[in-house]
Scaffold this motif. Structure first.
Motif, short mmCIF file in Angstrom:
data_model
loop_
_atom_site.label_atom_id
_atom_site.label_comp_id
_atom_site.label_asym_id
_atom_site.label_seq_id
_atom_site.Cartn_x
_atom_site.Cartn_y
_atom_site.Cartn_z
N SER A 55 61.15 44.32 -13.86
CA SER A 55 60.24 44.75 -14.90
C SER A 55 58.84 44.22 -14.61
O SER A 55 58.67 43.21 -13.94
CB SER A 55 60.70 44.23 -16.26
N ILE A 56 57.86 44.92 -15.13
CA ILE A 56 56.48 44.48 -14.92
C ILE A 56 56.26 43.10 -15.50
O ILE A 56 55.64 42.23 -14.87
CB ILE A 56 55.50 45.51 -15.53
N THR A 57 56.79 42.85 -16.67
CA THR A 57 56.64 41.53 -17.29
C THR A 57 57.31 40.45 -16.45
O THR A 57 56.77 39.35 -16.27
CB THR A 57 57.23 41.52 -18.71
N GLY A 58 58.48 40.76 -15.91
CA GLY A 58 59.18 39.78 -15.06
C GLY A 58 58.38 39.42 -13.83
O GLY A 58 58.37 38.26 -13.40
N ILE A 59 57.71 40.41 -13.23
CA ILE A 59 56.88 40.14 -12.06
C ILE A 59 55.67 39.30 -12.46
O ILE A 59 55.31 38.33 -11.80
CB ILE A 59 56.43 41.47 -11.42
N GLN A 60 55.04 39.69 -13.56
CA GLN A 60 53.84 38.98 -13.99
C GLN A 60 54.13 37.53 -14.37
O GLN A 60 53.27 36.66 -14.21
CB GLN A 60 53.21 39.71 -15.19
N GLY A 65 50.15 47.78 -10.19
CA GLY A 65 48.74 47.66 -9.84
C GLY A 65 48.38 46.22 -9.54
O GLY A 65 48.93 45.29 -10.14
N ILE A 66 47.45 46.01 -8.62
CA ILE A 66 47.11 44.65 -8.21
C ILE A 66 46.47 43.87 -9.35
O ILE A 66 46.87 42.73 -9.65
CB ILE A 66 46.18 44.69 -6.98
N THR A 67 45.50 44.45 -10.04
CA THR A 67 44.90 43.74 -11.17
C THR A 67 45.86 43.70 -12.35
O THR A 67 45.84 42.75 -13.14
CB THR A 67 43.57 44.38 -11.61
N GLU A 68 46.69 44.74 -12.50
CA GLU A 68 47.71 44.75 -13.54
C GLU A 68 48.63 43.54 -13.40
O GLU A 68 49.04 42.93 -14.40
CB GLU A 68 48.50 46.05 -13.46
N LEU A 69 48.94 43.19 -12.17
CA LEU A 69 49.76 42.01 -11.91
C LEU A 69 48.98 40.73 -12.14
O LEU A 69 49.40 39.84 -12.89
CB LEU A 69 50.27 42.04 -10.47
N MET A 70 47.82 40.61 -11.50
CA MET A 70 47.17 39.31 -11.42
C MET A 70 46.46 38.89 -12.70
O MET A 70 46.41 37.69 -13.02
CB MET A 70 46.19 39.28 -10.24
N LEU A 102 47.64 35.36 -14.27
CA LEU A 102 46.77 34.22 -14.53
C LEU A 102 46.87 33.77 -15.98
O LEU A 102 46.88 32.56 -16.27
CB LEU A 102 45.32 34.57 -14.18
N ASP A 103 46.96 34.72 -16.92
CA ASP A 103 47.14 34.35 -18.33
C ASP A 103 48.42 33.54 -18.50
O ASP A 103 48.45 32.53 -19.22
CB ASP A 103 47.18 35.59 -19.21
N ALA A 126 48.74 29.12 -19.13
CA ALA A 126 49.35 28.63 -20.37
C ALA A 126 50.46 27.62 -20.11
O ALA A 126 50.99 27.02 -21.05
CB ALA A 126 49.89 29.80 -21.18
N GLN A 127 50.82 27.41 -18.83
CA GLN A 127 51.90 26.47 -18.51
C GLN A 127 51.39 25.03 -18.58
O GLN A 127 50.24 24.75 -18.24
CB GLN A 127 52.46 26.76 -17.12
#
Length: 767
Positions: A299-304, A401-406, A410-411, A415-416
């Protein structure tokens, strides 16, 4: 405590700028390769060779950028990117397959990828460009390919990690050297990455391919220590370089790599006895490869939101678990990842650069008859996911997308807790004395806030291991008053000076200055009596010796007011043979130059050493009659008809320059104020001095009239000021920036003409 300026004492080394790129990998150059085979069924033959799984090749002719090479060997390469049904398969072209030393600009093997899972066409080139900021990594650009007159399309062209690469980055090529490669290439198989399976080398062949003449014992000893005696691992593995690789792969979700899948990397044992990992095959970087063993990040969220501590508790990954389980290494890892985030992603540099790369290849992508995605996909994939709901992607796989991922990544990371911890702040480095003599004591002080431990980490030569030395704020180390936040240490300068950085940590975080250490370093230069002042390792047409030959040469300089007798001194390119060439009865006059031809023609009249220099990189050593090294220089790949020399003469740091044979060095080409040489394009020069405090100069060239400005940003990407910003006629311009009111640190300056960004460079303010 007020610190002192650093002029003439410290030079910020960026290793990437020392590797002078050959034209073949110039990112602005789109190469052409025309392959011709006698066999009309060449595709079938190449498919058969691939299926056989050996290294046999199909013999043919290659024309590379108009230059013909006969008897080259070609085979298909790749795993998921290869398919017998494809027209455009990845290629491995060996120019020296039958003809020894047949190379194009020094490169014998060309590796071309078919951009199989990248609608943007920039993942691989952008990834390597980012990696080269922090670690040894291949050069990469683009290439158009024809076979038997048929145009196949646009490929990415990635430098091979071969002996040429090793000489460039490690100054040797004959040590233990392996490629991490799974024999069966089973994408569904989880393996133990960097495991230990006993002393029998046959147990390791399913996981490693040996590239050197020997080395299995070296590799096995390293893996034994990693798994069974980790406390001793710093004597076997370049930990810092390894942590940079882990930070790179996990930050950018490069899962087709050893952090997840046990291949796509190299290991080279350097002259200090340490294994160095080298990244490879970045075509599925930025979240394309989503098969995460033991989990599902499809999933996109899992990758991010990939865990920054991926596999840290997984016994199948000693490559991570044996290292990041150590708190000190974990803090360094986080510091390195944050540096990449700040340098490349937080300020939006990566998106701007991706767009610039696309602009280079825009027309070629549009005209590629065998691309796997549409031109619209190419334009959209920097920002948006492509595929997943039907064609066009290979296997209908969605490509994030590259910016969609990064941006989301970063957000998530910021937050970690580990990324929220306040690191130490290192500032105001000072060196005393300003003129350093051989074997004298040098005191380094640094202001450090919020630190429990501060170290200066240094090495005397580029092939030496780093040494850690504790710095103190106790009032007893030339550090001022105890507890004033100024830390000090005294170090012997050695014969030739040393390179160093400052490391600081507290309970929760760590930091470096320079932030890109150990790949970027400060340097202390020793003012010796006689020094290596300039050398040329690729003399194609610059100057000839008395016999009319264009040979390599080395220039010495006498820093003293007295004539020095060199009889009994030695010159060599082999640190295991410091007496390789002995000076005859020779003198060098005060503040004068002496040329030695490095041409292996010692039977010729004059000073001709019995060795040659390698343009791929090596070292030069000057020793006295006691065989004590009095000066040395280790250099990377050189450019034809360019030299590397000290600027200023005798005392300065080594920089690439226009040749000044037996004459005063003029510095880098960007320092040469030769208005008679009129450029044909925009030029932004490196600021000087750099580092600076508090004033520096920025120079640029306009080929035509236009509105020009230089915008300065801090390391967080915030604009801090604008200089110039006016309509200017064609010509050279120079502006000064007074940075009195700004804090120490890394800054970027961008040259903008008529609203278009031309180029960005970095500079360092050190107060």
């Amino acid at each position: 405590m007020k610190t002192k300026p650093l002029w003439g004492m410290i030079f910020l080394l960026v290793v990437a700028t020392k590797i002078f790129c050959q034209d073949f990998y110039d990112i602005d150059t789109i190469n052409t390769i025309e392959l011709t085979f006698a066999e009309s069924n060449w595709d079938e033959l190449l498919d058969n060779l691939y299926a056989e799984g050996n290294e046999d090749r199909l013999l043919g002719t290659a024309i590379v950028n108009g230059i013909q090479y006969d008897s080259v060997g070609v085979r298909y390469k790749g795993n998921s990117s290869y398919n017998s049904s494809l027209i455009k398969n990845p290629l491995n072209i060996k120019l020296d397959y039958l003809i020894d030393d047949q190379e194009h600009q020094g490169y014998g093997t060309l590796k071309l990828a078919n951009v199989y899972k990248d609608p943007s066409f920039v993942r691989e080139t952008l990834s390597y460009e980012i990696a080269r900021k922090y670690m040894p990594a291949s050069q990469a650009n683009y290439c158009k390919v024809w076979i038997n007159g048929t145009y196949l399309g646009l490929y990415t062209n990635v430098q091979d990690v071969d002996k040429h690469f090793m000489r460039t980055h490690f100054y040797s090529d004959d040590n233990a050297y392996f490629k991490g490669e799974l024999t069966n290439n089973n994408m569904q198989q989880e393996t133990v990455v960097w495991g230990y399976w006993g002393a029998d080398s046959s147990s390791y062949t399913p996981f490693f391919e040996i590239e050197s003449d020997y080395g299995w014992k070296d590799l096995i000893d390293f893996l034994d220590v990693l798994n069974n005696n980790t406390n001793d691992i710093e004597n076997y593995l370049n930990i810092d370089r390894h942590l940079w690789m882990l930070a790179f792969d996990i930050l950018m979700v490069n899962l087709d790599s050893p952090v997840n899948f046990g291949h796509n990397y190299y290991l080279y044992k350097d002259d200090a006895g340490l294994f160095n990992p080298v990244i490879w095959d970045l075509n599925e970087n930025f979240g394309v490869f989503t098969n995460l063993f033991g989990s599902n990040v499809s999933s996109i969220t899992g990758i991010q939101q990939l865990d920054p501590f991926l596999n840290v508790e997984n016994d199948n990954y000693p490559i991570i678990s044996k290292i990041l389980s150590e708190p000190a290494y974990q803090k360094i890892y986080i510091a390195h990842m944050k540096t990449i985030m700040d340098d490349v992603f937080s300020n939006g540099w990566y998106k701007t650069r991706a767009q610039e790369l696309q602009s280079i290849i825009d027309t070629e992508v549009m005209n590629d008859p065998n691309k796997f995605y549409t031109y619209t996909d190419f334009k959209n994939n920097i920002d948006n996911s492509i595929g997943g709901g039907g064609p066009p992607g290979p296997g209908n796989q969605p490509i994030i997308g590259i910016t969609e991922l990064m941006q989301a990544r970063l957000d998530f990371l910021n937050a970690q807790p580990e990324f929220l911890a306040d690191p130490p702040v290192v500032h105001d480095i000072s060196v005393n004395p300003s003129q350093v003599s051989a074997h004298s004591a040098v005191t380094i002080t640094a202001g450090v806030d919020n630190a429990d431990v501060v170290q200066m980490v240094y090495r005397y030569g580029a092939t030496d291991a780093f040494v850690q030395a504790r710095m103190y704020d106790d009032g007893n180390h030339d550090d001022g008053d105890a507890g004033d936040g100024i830390y000090g240490i005294a170090v012997n300068a050695g014969a030739t000076g040393f390179q160093y950085y400052i490391y600081a940590e507290n309970e929760n975080a760590a930091s470096f200055l320079p932030a890109r250490a150990q790949y970027e370093l400060f340097e202390i230069n020793v003012q010796g009596d006689v020094v290596i002042n300039e050398f040329m390792a690729s003399n194609e047409s610059t100057v000839t010796d008395a016999n009319g030959e264009f040979d390599d040469w080395i220039e010495l300089y006498n820093n003293t007011d007295e004539t020095i007798q060199l009889g009994g001194y030695f010159l060599t390119d082999d640190n295991n043979d410091l007496t390789q060439w002995s000076f005859p009865d020779t003198v060098i006059a005060a503040h004068n130059y002496l040329i030695i031809w490095a041409d292996k023609d010692d039977d010729q009249t004059g000073l001709h050493a019995n060795f040659k220099l390698s343009a791929s990189g090596e070292a030069i050593y000057l020793s006295n009659s006691d065989t004590s090294i009095v000066d040395q220089v280790t250099f990377s790949e050189q450019t034809d008809d360019r030299t590397t020399g000290r600027f200023p003469d005798g005392t300065g740091a080594f920089v690439q320059m226009e040749p000044t044979f037996a004459a005063a060095n003029q510095g880098t080409s960007t320092d040469i104020k030769n208005e008679d040489k009129i450029p044909s394009q925009y030029i932004l020069e490196q600021n000087y001095p750099n580092p600076f405090n508090p004033e520096t100069n920025i120079r640029f060239y306009l080929p035509d009239q236009g509105r020009a400005s230089v915008v300065i940003f801090n390391a967080s990407g915030q604009q801090v000021t604008v200089i110039a910003d006016e309509i200017l006629s064609a010509g050279w311009y120079e502006y000064s920036w007074q940075a009195n009111e700004f804090a120490s640190g890394l800054y970027f300056y961008t040259f903008i003409v008529n609203g278009e960004r031309i180029e960005t460079k970095k500079m360092l303010l050190l107060k």
